[in-house]
Design a protein around this motif. Structure first.
Motif, short mmCIF file in Angstrom:
data_model
loop_
_atom_site.label_atom_id
_atom_site.label_comp_id
_atom_site.label_asym_id
_atom_site.label_seq_id
_atom_site.Cartn_x
_atom_site.Cartn_y
_atom_site.Cartn_z
N ALA A 20 75.53 43.13 54.81
CA ALA A 20 76.78 43.15 54.67
C ALA A 20 77.27 42.93 53.23
N ASP A 21 76.27 42.36 52.55
CA ASP A 21 76.26 42.02 50.92
C ASP A 21 75.83 43.03 50.31
N GLY A 22 75.22 44.22 50.81
CA GLY A 22 74.48 45.06 50.21
C GLY A 22 73.33 44.88 49.45
N ILE A 23 72.42 43.82 50.00
CA ILE A 23 71.15 43.48 49.43
C ILE A 23 70.17 44.16 49.99
N THR A 24 69.46 45.09 49.03
CA THR A 24 68.41 46.00 49.81
C THR A 24 66.96 45.59 49.32
N ASN A 25 66.75 44.62 48.51
CA ASN A 25 65.39 44.09 47.83
C ASN A 25 65.49 42.44 47.70
N ALA A 26 64.45 42.05 48.36
CA ALA A 26 64.63 40.43 48.15
C ALA A 26 63.14 39.93 48.16
N THR A 27 63.33 39.02 48.00
CA THR A 27 61.89 38.14 48.00
C THR A 27 62.10 36.72 49.15
N THR A 52 64.18 45.38 51.82
CA THR A 52 62.83 45.50 51.42
C THR A 52 62.44 44.35 50.60
N LEU A 53 61.26 43.66 51.17
CA LEU A 53 60.87 42.32 50.70
C LEU A 53 59.52 42.63 49.59
N LEU A 54 59.66 41.98 48.68
CA LEU A 54 58.49 42.08 47.64
C LEU A 54 57.46 41.68 48.37
N PRO A 55 56.08 42.09 47.81
CA PRO A 55 54.88 41.77 48.66
C PRO A 55 54.40 40.21 48.05
N PRO A 56 54.04 39.39 48.96
CA PRO A 56 53.87 38.03 48.75
C PRO A 56 52.67 37.89 47.63
N ALA A 57 53.01 36.76 46.64
CA ALA A 57 51.80 36.58 45.87
C ALA A 57 50.89 35.46 46.28
N LEU A 58 49.60 35.78 46.54
CA LEU A 58 48.82 34.48 47.31
C LEU A 58 48.96 33.28 46.48
N GLY A 59 48.84 32.97 45.17
CA GLY A 59 49.08 31.86 44.58
C GLY A 59 50.52 31.15 44.89
N ASP A 60 51.39 31.89 44.71
CA ASP A 60 52.85 31.43 45.21
C ASP A 60 52.81 30.76 46.51
N VAL A 61 52.32 31.65 47.56
CA VAL A 61 52.44 31.16 48.84
C VAL A 61 51.56 30.08 48.99
N THR A 108 62.41 32.92 38.86
CA THR A 108 62.69 33.84 37.72
C THR A 108 61.68 35.02 37.75
N ASN A 109 60.29 34.74 38.00
CA ASN A 109 59.39 35.92 38.00
C ASN A 109 59.71 36.65 38.94
N MET A 110 60.25 36.45 40.25
CA MET A 110 60.52 37.46 41.42
C MET A 110 61.93 38.26 41.04
N GLY A 111 62.68 37.65 40.15
CA GLY A 111 64.01 38.47 39.60
C GLY A 111 63.37 39.55 38.63
N GLN A 112 62.61 39.05 37.81
CA GLN A 112 61.92 40.01 36.74
C GLN A 112 61.01 41.06 37.53
N GLN A 113 60.52 41.07 38.77
CA GLN A 113 59.85 41.86 39.55
C GLN A 113 60.67 42.80 40.44
N GLY A 114 61.99 42.65 40.36
CA GLY A 114 63.02 43.47 40.90
C GLY A 114 63.74 43.03 42.06
N ALA A 115 63.37 41.88 42.70
CA ALA A 115 64.06 41.16 43.67
C ALA A 115 65.74 40.80 43.34
N GLN A 116 66.82 41.22 44.02
CA GLN A 116 68.17 41.19 43.88
C GLN A 116 68.59 39.74 44.41
N ALA A 117 67.84 38.95 45.54
CA ALA A 117 67.90 37.79 45.88
C ALA A 117 66.86 37.14 46.61
N ALA A 118 66.95 35.78 46.85
CA ALA A 118 65.79 35.23 47.63
C ALA A 118 66.33 34.51 48.90
N VAL A 119 65.43 34.76 49.92
CA VAL A 119 65.76 34.35 51.28
C VAL A 119 64.77 32.87 51.49
#
Length: 220
Positions: free
Chosen positions: A105-112, A135-144, A173-184
């Motif tokens: 509904a908010d128009g978010i198409t790319n998130a982490t 669309t979700l960014l691929p998980p970074a194992l170190g962050d996980v 911050t890093n995820m935003g730089q990678q293109g995420a519009q939002a975080a879940v």
């Protein structure tokens, strides 16, 4: 599932009910707070089968006690959502479905997605968001690994540290730089160390959105 999660759901639902009605109103709720000891960091099919049985039994008890809809107050336990839903005749509101609908509904198409290891790495949660066009960014194992540690070793024990706040803010911050519009926030306790209302990315707090869906049901 953790007492911290139970507290958060109870507060959120009641505050939202009061906001929509009056300061004297409280939400009619049935709560079964389960012992999380044997349900932490499950990995084998046998362990998940046991978890499905525990939650299905709980759902039946709540339905028999008069519940007209159910929430599973833990993101990770949505892995056994289908088994729980099959055990009862009342609706079970899926946390990722209501989050995905809000993002669409908010128009978010790319998130982490932030959460415990199984929520982030497995498909049971991710595919629900993808079904809503996210669309979700691929998980970074170190962050996980680090987020999983913070959740189980700190947040689920009621600890919220400045170090965890800084770590999560750097990740966002890093995820935003990678293109995420939002975080879940795919963990009910993460709002203890993530500022939902003022962060480097728009934050979709699954717990709050799930609670709002519950209030829609209660007042609808």
């Amino acid at each position: 599932m953790s007492w911290v999660s139970t507290r958060t759901y109870y507060e959120d639902i009641n505050q939202l009910v009061q906001a929509r009605t009056s300061r004297l109103t409280s939400a009619p709720l049935l709560i079964e707070s389960l012992d999380f000891t044997d349900l932490v960091r499950l990995s084998t099919p046998e362990q998940w089968g046991h978890a499905a049985g525990v939650l299905a039994d709980s759902a039946r008890r709540l339905e028999q006690a008069g519940a007209t809809a159910l929430l599973i107050g833990a993101n990770s336990m949505h892995k056994v959502f289908d088994k729980v839903a099959e055990a009862v005749s009342v609706p079970v509101i899926h946390i990722a479905d209501v989050v995905g609908a809000r993002m669409k509904a908010d128009g978010i198409t790319n998130a982490t997605l932030l959460g415990s290891r199984n929520v982030v790495m497995e498909s049971f949660y991710r595919k629900r968001l993808v079904a809503h066009g996210v669309t979700l960014l691929p998980p970074a194992l170190g962050d996980v690994d680090e987020v999983d540690r913070i959740i189980y070793e700190e947040l689920m024990q009621g600890k919220a540290t400045r170090a965890a706040e800084r770590t999560l803010k750097t990740m966002l911050t890093n995820m935003g730089q990678q293109g995420a519009q939002a975080a879940v926030l795919g963990c009910t306790e993460l709002d203890m160390v993530i500022d939902v209302d003022a962060n480097v990315l728009p934050i979709y707090d699954g717990t709050r959105i799930h609670a709002e869906a519950a209030v829609d049901w209660i007042l609808g």
